[in-house]
Motif scaffolding. Structure first.
Motif, short mmCIF file in Angstrom:
data_model
loop_
_atom_site.label_atom_id
_atom_site.label_comp_id
_atom_site.label_asym_id
_atom_site.label_seq_id
_atom_site.Cartn_x
_atom_site.Cartn_y
_atom_site.Cartn_z
N THR A 34 -33.91 29.91 -12.78
CA THR A 34 -32.48 29.86 -12.49
C THR A 34 -31.85 28.53 -12.86
OG1 THR A 34 -32.86 29.22 -10.19
CG2 THR A 34 -32.62 31.58 -10.64
N ALA A 35 -32.66 27.49 -12.97
CA ALA A 35 -32.13 26.18 -13.35
C ALA A 35 -32.19 25.94 -14.85
CB ALA A 35 -32.90 25.07 -12.63
N THR A 36 -33.03 26.68 -15.55
CA THR A 36 -33.25 26.46 -16.97
C THR A 36 -32.13 27.07 -17.80
OG1 THR A 36 -35.63 26.48 -16.60
CG2 THR A 36 -34.90 26.79 -18.86
N ASP A 37 -31.59 26.27 -18.72
CA ASP A 37 -30.54 26.77 -19.61
C ASP A 37 -30.69 26.14 -20.99
OD1 ASP A 37 -28.34 27.90 -20.75
OD2 ASP A 37 -26.87 26.88 -19.49
N PRO A 38 -31.63 26.66 -21.78
CA PRO A 38 -31.84 26.08 -23.12
C PRO A 38 -30.69 26.37 -24.08
CG PRO A 38 -33.21 28.02 -22.83
CD PRO A 38 -32.55 27.75 -21.51
N ASP A 39 -29.75 27.24 -23.69
CA ASP A 39 -28.61 27.54 -24.55
C ASP A 39 -27.38 26.70 -24.21
OD1 ASP A 39 -30.07 29.53 -25.88
OD2 ASP A 39 -29.57 30.99 -24.31
N SER A 40 -27.50 25.80 -23.25
CA SER A 40 -26.33 24.99 -22.86
C SER A 40 -25.96 24.01 -23.96
CB SER A 40 -26.62 24.23 -21.56
OG SER A 40 -27.54 23.17 -21.80
N ALA A 41 -24.70 23.65 -23.98
CA ALA A 41 -24.22 22.67 -24.96
C ALA A 41 -24.92 21.33 -24.74
CB ALA A 41 -22.71 22.51 -24.84
N TRP A 42 -25.16 20.98 -23.47
CA TRP A 42 -25.84 19.71 -23.18
C TRP A 42 -27.22 19.68 -23.81
CZ3 TRP A 42 -30.39 19.18 -20.32
CH2 TRP A 42 -30.82 17.86 -20.16
N ARG A 105 -35.05 21.58 -12.07
CA ARG A 105 -33.82 21.18 -11.37
C ARG A 105 -33.35 19.80 -11.84
NH1 ARG A 105 -31.16 25.34 -9.23
NH2 ARG A 105 -32.68 26.87 -8.57
N LEU A 106 -34.30 18.89 -12.06
CA LEU A 106 -33.94 17.56 -12.53
C LEU A 106 -33.52 17.57 -14.00
CD1 LEU A 106 -36.71 15.43 -10.81
CD2 LEU A 106 -34.26 15.40 -10.30
N PHE A 107 -34.32 18.21 -14.83
CA PHE A 107 -34.06 18.18 -16.26
C PHE A 107 -32.80 18.96 -16.63
CE2 PHE A 107 -34.41 19.13 -20.72
CZ PHE A 107 -34.96 17.99 -21.27
N PHE A 108 -32.74 20.22 -16.24
CA PHE A 108 -31.61 21.07 -16.62
C PHE A 108 -30.48 21.02 -15.61
CE2 PHE A 108 -34.97 23.01 -19.19
CZ PHE A 108 -34.32 23.13 -20.41
N GLY A 109 -30.82 21.06 -14.32
CA GLY A 109 -29.79 21.09 -13.29
C GLY A 109 -29.01 19.79 -13.21
N ARG A 110 -29.72 18.69 -13.10
CA ARG A 110 -29.06 17.38 -13.03
C ARG A 110 -28.85 16.76 -14.41
NH1 ARG A 110 -31.84 13.55 -8.93
NH2 ARG A 110 -30.47 12.14 -10.05
#
Length: 167
Positions: A34-42, A105-110
């Motif tokens: 739920t925290a992972t988002d490899p498609d995010s612009a960031w 949570r740290l890598f993708f969330g924060r």
């Protein structure tokens, strides 16, 4: 029927120990997913090493790794000779899974690869402690955890490379 050890304590049955381990691992996987988002612009904006696997590969790798963690924990809990030994396995497994879930949570969330790098170093230590504890009970179960530990070391190198490339 639960076997009774030499000290007279009842060991949890296979459904309970494998089920509890699988539930804990599944909760970890869901928390991470739920925290992972490899498609995010960031994430797309980050410089990554040429040797980074494609995003789809992570799910392909993590699925059997999570299954192996649940299997190893269930097996070791069944072979533990005392309630104290089982409690140590449960404690170390819980700490390891919490560290596992915290990384995403740290890598993708924060969006903090540097904090995630420090955290994954702790996860590697947690993996070593978990494997050591389980090896005292069941060497086969400890060996089953080796690919998980190896993948986490690879992930640490990848995380470190991302930190270095994005300074």
């Amino acid at each position: 029927m639960n076997p009774i050890s030499e000290r007279g304590d009842r060991r949890p049955g296979p459904w309970l120990r494998y089920g509890a381990a699988a539930a804990a691992v599944a909760a970890t996987a869901v928390t991470g997913a739920t925290a992972t988002d490899p498609d995010s612009a960031w994430y797309a904006s980050l410089c990554k090493p040429s040797w980074q696997p494609p995003p789809w590969a992570f799910g392909v790798v993590w699925t059997p790794l999570y299954a192996s963690i649940a299997y190893a924990a269930g097996r070791a809990l069944g072979r533990a000779r005392s309630p104290r030994q089982r409690a140590g396995i449960v404690r170390d497994l819980a700490a390891d899974l919490a560290l596992n879930a915290a990384w995403t949570r740290l890598f993708f969330g924060r969006r903090d690869p540097q904090a995630a790098l420090a955290e994954i170093a702790l996860l590697n230590l947690g993996n070593a402690l978990l494997i050591r504890r389980i090896a005292r009970t069941d060497r086969t179960a400890a060996g089953v955890l080796a690919p998980y530990a190896a993948w986490c070391v690879f992930a640490t190198a990848l995380n470190a490379s991302i930190v270095r490339l994005n300074r």
